[in-house]
Scaffold this motif. Structure first.
Motif, short mmCIF file in Angstrom:
data_model
loop_
_atom_site.label_atom_id
_atom_site.label_comp_id
_atom_site.label_asym_id
_atom_site.label_seq_id
_atom_site.Cartn_x
_atom_site.Cartn_y
_atom_site.Cartn_z
N ILE A 96 0.76 -1.14 -0.01
CA ILE A 96 0.13 -0.04 0.04
C ILE A 96 0.84 1.15 0.08
CG2 ILE A 96 -1.62 1.36 1.44
CD1 ILE A 96 -2.81 -1.35 2.27
N GLY A 97 1.92 1.18 0.73
CA GLY A 97 2.76 2.34 0.94
C GLY A 97 3.48 2.61 -0.49
N THR A 98 3.80 1.87 -1.34
CA THR A 98 4.39 2.08 -2.53
C THR A 98 3.22 2.71 -3.53
OG1 THR A 98 5.97 0.27 -2.32
CG2 THR A 98 5.44 0.71 -4.44
N ARG A 99 2.15 1.85 -3.51
CA ARG A 99 1.20 2.48 -4.31
C ARG A 99 0.71 3.97 -3.97
NH1 ARG A 99 -2.42 -2.58 -3.17
NH2 ARG A 99 -4.18 -1.52 -4.34
N ARG A 100 0.57 4.13 -2.74
CA ARG A 100 0.23 5.58 -2.22
C ARG A 100 1.15 6.63 -2.84
NH1 ARG A 100 -4.11 6.04 0.82
NH2 ARG A 100 -4.80 4.20 1.97
N ARG A 101 2.57 6.21 -2.55
CA ARG A 101 3.73 6.96 -3.11
C ARG A 101 3.52 7.21 -4.69
NH1 ARG A 101 9.16 6.26 -4.72
NH2 ARG A 101 10.24 7.92 -4.68
N ALA A 102 3.43 6.19 -5.31
CA ALA A 102 3.24 6.57 -6.94
C ALA A 102 2.14 7.33 -7.01
CB ALA A 102 3.05 5.27 -7.57
N GLN A 156 0.94 15.37 -7.97
CA GLN A 156 1.73 16.50 -8.09
C GLN A 156 2.05 16.91 -9.44
OE1 GLN A 156 5.43 15.51 -5.83
NE2 GLN A 156 4.57 14.88 -3.91
N GLY A 157 1.61 16.39 -10.30
CA GLY A 157 1.46 16.65 -11.84
C GLY A 157 2.74 16.12 -12.55
N ARG A 158 3.38 15.14 -12.09
CA ARG A 158 4.55 14.29 -12.76
C ARG A 158 3.75 13.53 -13.77
NH1 ARG A 158 8.60 13.30 -8.81
NH2 ARG A 158 9.39 11.79 -10.80
N SER A 159 4.34 13.31 -14.79
CA SER A 159 4.04 12.39 -15.74
C SER A 159 3.95 10.94 -15.21
CB SER A 159 4.70 12.67 -17.10
OG SER A 159 6.22 12.12 -16.99
N LEU A 160 3.36 10.08 -16.04
CA LEU A 160 3.50 8.68 -15.64
C LEU A 160 5.07 7.88 -16.13
CD1 LEU A 160 0.32 7.11 -16.89
CD2 LEU A 160 0.68 7.75 -14.86
N ASN A 161 5.44 8.75 -17.08
CA ASN A 161 6.94 8.11 -17.48
C ASN A 161 7.65 8.51 -16.31
OD1 ASN A 161 6.40 6.97 -19.96
ND2 ASN A 161 6.65 8.84 -21.26
N SER A 162 7.66 9.75 -15.71
CA SER A 162 8.74 9.79 -14.79
C SER A 162 8.37 9.42 -13.38
CB SER A 162 8.62 11.57 -14.57
OG SER A 162 7.35 12.01 -13.97
N SER A 173 5.63 -0.06 -13.35
CA SER A 173 5.16 0.15 -15.01
C SER A 173 4.18 1.25 -14.74
CB SER A 173 4.73 -1.25 -15.41
OG SER A 173 3.40 -1.53 -14.81
N ARG A 174 4.04 1.76 -16.30
CA ARG A 174 3.11 2.71 -16.38
C ARG A 174 1.62 1.92 -16.31
NH1 ARG A 174 3.77 6.03 -21.60
NH2 ARG A 174 1.72 6.61 -20.95
N ALA A 175 1.47 0.91 -16.89
CA ALA A 175 0.22 0.27 -16.81
C ALA A 175 -0.22 -0.14 -15.30
CB ALA A 175 0.40 -1.20 -17.57
N ALA A 176 0.57 -0.29 -14.55
CA ALA A 176 0.26 -0.56 -13.26
C ALA A 176 -0.18 0.72 -12.56
CB ALA A 176 1.34 -1.31 -12.16
N ILE A 177 0.25 1.64 -12.58
CA ILE A 177 0.06 3.19 -12.34
C ILE A 177 -1.27 3.48 -12.91
CG2 ILE A 177 0.71 5.50 -11.72
CD1 ILE A 177 3.59 4.59 -12.16
N SER A 178 -1.59 3.37 -14.21
CA SER A 178 -2.62 3.73 -14.79
C SER A 178 -3.79 2.90 -14.28
CB SER A 178 -2.38 3.38 -16.46
OG SER A 178 -1.39 4.15 -16.96
#
Length: 247
Positions: free
Chosen positions: A4-10, A16-22, A30-35
């Motif tokens: 949960i901590g890792t997912r919350r941080r992402a 904060q306005g960061r791109s998925l790539n960054s 992975s971008r897919a997981a974040i999406s």
């Protein structure tokens, strides 16, 4: 796959306005997981209202605890629960940034705002759990009530004592250069020597500072009821290595 901590941080980084790539490059996720998390395909479970969980970064928490005990306060907010404010003088822009970074490291899911006031910046963050993160919060001024650390807080300070001292010095302390003169072979010579000061009206907070300094082998001296100083050469060298002047 991710805690949960890792997912919350992402998700906090994306907020904060960061791109998925960054965010993907920084976290290794992975971008897919974040999406998928953003699309609520895999929502994060809610934390219990009375239990925000441990700090994400213990070292950052130890530093932030020092800042809070020195120049911090927690106040109720009619809609957002509570807000934490750390007062940082305009003269130390580096301190303002370090404070902001510490709050983000301790609670990546919360926002941090810089509110300009006369002569200082209030580093502010809204979060319903701040009283649980800093259980020293209570009505009245800190120096007029008992201040003690919870066992879990003391364990963090014991593991990261220099960060705690650094936070205290950055809030209510300073590093200065004193000078004196001596007569050497008939000639008056000026000598300069650095020293650290910590000032706080709370005897309990002074005690937390001196107890931690003792554990680190730093020699200190009480100037009066609200001031301690570190002036011995070896102890100042230790402080310079791990604390240093504000900037």
């Amino acid at each position: 796959m991710y805690d949960i901590g890792t997912r919350r941080r992402a998700l906090a980084l994306v907020a904060q306005g960061r791109s998925l790539n960054s965010v993907s490059k920084e976290t290794g996720i992975s971008r897919a997981a974040i999406s998928s998390w953003l699309a609520r395909i895999e929502p994060l479970p809610r934390m219990r209202s009375a239990d925000p969980g441990p700090p994400v970064d213990d070292a950052a928490y130890s530093y932030l605890l020092g800042l809070y005990l020195g120049d911090g306060c927690i106040s109720p907010h009619p809609r957002k629960g509570y807000y934490l404010r750390i007062a940082c003088a305009d003269a130390w822009p580096g301190l303002i940034e370090l404070c902001r970074e510490a709050i983000t490291a301790v609670r990546p899911e919360v926002g941090v705002h810089l509110l300009q006031r006369q002569g200082y910046v209030a580093v502010t963050s809204y979060y319903r759990h701040w009283p649980q993160v800093f259980p020293q919060h209570a009505p009245g001024k800190k120096h007029e009530r008992r201040i003690t650390l919870e066992p879990w807080q003391q364990a963090i300070v014991d593991a990261h004592p220099w960060e705690f001292i650094r936070g205290l010095i950055h809030s209510d302390g300073c590093r200065i250069t004193n000078w004196t003169t001596r007569l050497v072979a008939g000639e008056v010579k000026r000598y300069e020597y650095p020293r650290y000061f910590f000032t706080n009206k709370s005897a309990d907070i002074i005690g937390l500072c001196t107890k931690t300094l003792d554990s680190l082998g730093v020699r200190w001296k009480r100037s009066n009821s609200v001031n301690i100083s570190v002036a011995r050469k070896a102890s100042v060298a230790l402080m310079d290595t791990h604390v240093g002047p504000k900037y």
